[in-house]
Motif scaffolding. Sequence first.
Motif, short mmCIF file in Angstrom:
data_model
loop_
_atom_site.label_atom_id
_atom_site.label_comp_id
_atom_site.label_asym_id
_atom_site.label_seq_id
_atom_site.Cartn_x
_atom_site.Cartn_y
_atom_site.Cartn_z
N ALA A 266 0.66 -1.40 -0.14
CA ALA A 266 0.02 -0.07 -0.06
C ALA A 266 0.86 1.37 0.04
O ALA A 266 2.08 1.26 0.25
N SER A 267 0.33 2.13 -0.61
CA SER A 267 1.00 3.63 -0.71
C SER A 267 0.86 4.34 0.69
O SER A 267 -0.23 4.59 1.16
N ASN A 268 1.87 4.99 1.19
CA ASN A 268 1.86 5.82 2.44
C ASN A 268 1.48 7.07 2.07
O ASN A 268 0.94 7.86 3.17
N THR A 269 1.13 7.37 1.00
CA THR A 269 0.82 8.72 0.41
C THR A 269 -1.02 8.95 0.41
O THR A 269 -1.49 9.92 0.15
N THR A 270 -1.55 7.84 0.37
CA THR A 270 -2.80 7.71 0.25
C THR A 270 -3.72 7.39 1.64
O THR A 270 -4.80 7.67 1.62
N ASP A 297 -7.75 3.17 1.66
CA ASP A 297 -6.80 2.13 0.88
C ASP A 297 -7.81 2.18 -0.41
O ASP A 297 -8.91 1.76 -0.29
N ASP A 299 -7.36 -0.24 -2.39
CA ASP A 299 -7.68 -1.89 -2.72
C ASP A 299 -8.93 -2.45 -2.72
O ASP A 299 -9.88 -1.88 -1.88
#
Length: 379
Positions: A266-270, A297, A299
């Motif tokens: 996962a992206s830490n920015t979103t 997230d 996903d």
Amino acid sequence: MSFKLLVGSYTAFITALSFTSSGGGTNGTLSLLSQSNAGSNPSWIAFHPRNTSVLYASQENENGQILSFTVDPTTGQLTQRGTAPSGGGGPAHFAVLQSGNEIVAANYDGGSVEDIPLNPLDVAQLSNTTGPIITFTGSGPNKDSQASSHPHQVVEYIPNTELLVPDLVNTRQPSPHASYTFTDETTQSKGSDKVWRLSRTPSGWQNVGSIAQPAGSGPRHIVVHEGSLYILHELSNTLTQQTIPPLGSLLAPQSISSQSIIPTGASNTTLGAGELLLSPKNAMYPTQYLYATNRNDPDPAGDSIAIFALDPLRLVAQVRTGLKHIRAAAIGGANGEYLVAGGLNGGGIVVFLRTNGGQSLTELARYNGVVSPTSFAFF
């Protein structure tokens, strides 16, 4: 097993739901009991610690308020009893102190906290003669996202003696679901990455210091356990463990551990961390765990709940929930066997059974009839 649940929201209502287990506890149903008018944006709700017929709810608006209600134990229907100003805009959280004599509200958009006395003869009555407003000052390193103080929680650390207030310092704008905007940003106090320490004095609560947090981390919610301070950071998506120096000492807090809460890939920015829960300790669950919710997230399986073991702090599981933006989460049941979570932006409200001693979560029921759930109170 069964329980009832009140649900706060970013609407005009508080909803009562009923859960009934089936299949020997392997399944269940979550259904509507009632829905009550509760002002505007009753986002945080909590019962009185000794009188569970009395519920309090914030009004997360520009002119923040706290409302009180009596609760029908069968239907969950609410009857409003009192109201008091919160002392600032956007009260996102409040604590009903263990004494049962007062509420301390955190005004997210006002950068302040306010003490609201309760009538000892009738705790559903809120006093309009409130204590002094405590306004926080400072600034964070991220000027685009940390321009003003945003206290997001009040935790009673030492009963009647010390309160801890994490200062999220998140955005220039009011809380993202508020129905208002500030026209003059200079009216907002400046804040910083800290957990403020409030001490009881003869004249009321006073700000007597703080526990520094990593720059730009955005401390949102905290748990105190066996002398350690666990902090969930919204901007860095981390869960940290620190020592708590005695009030008035010159000792600096010691960092013990820092763990990412986001799922692999996962992206830490979103993502943005949401709620932090500590499970109770009892014969059914002799080992305690921390549960940290992720939000936003992309996903398809939805946001996850990260489960952490203590001493040492370590991740033991990530559980996908099918929820979008988990703002609301709570643990309840006779033995703390249930974890309930809600998706502010979709996915409904889900009841999980804490399995494998608390290291896992198994979905039992889901209900999609509540708009924008933000908090829960078991009854």
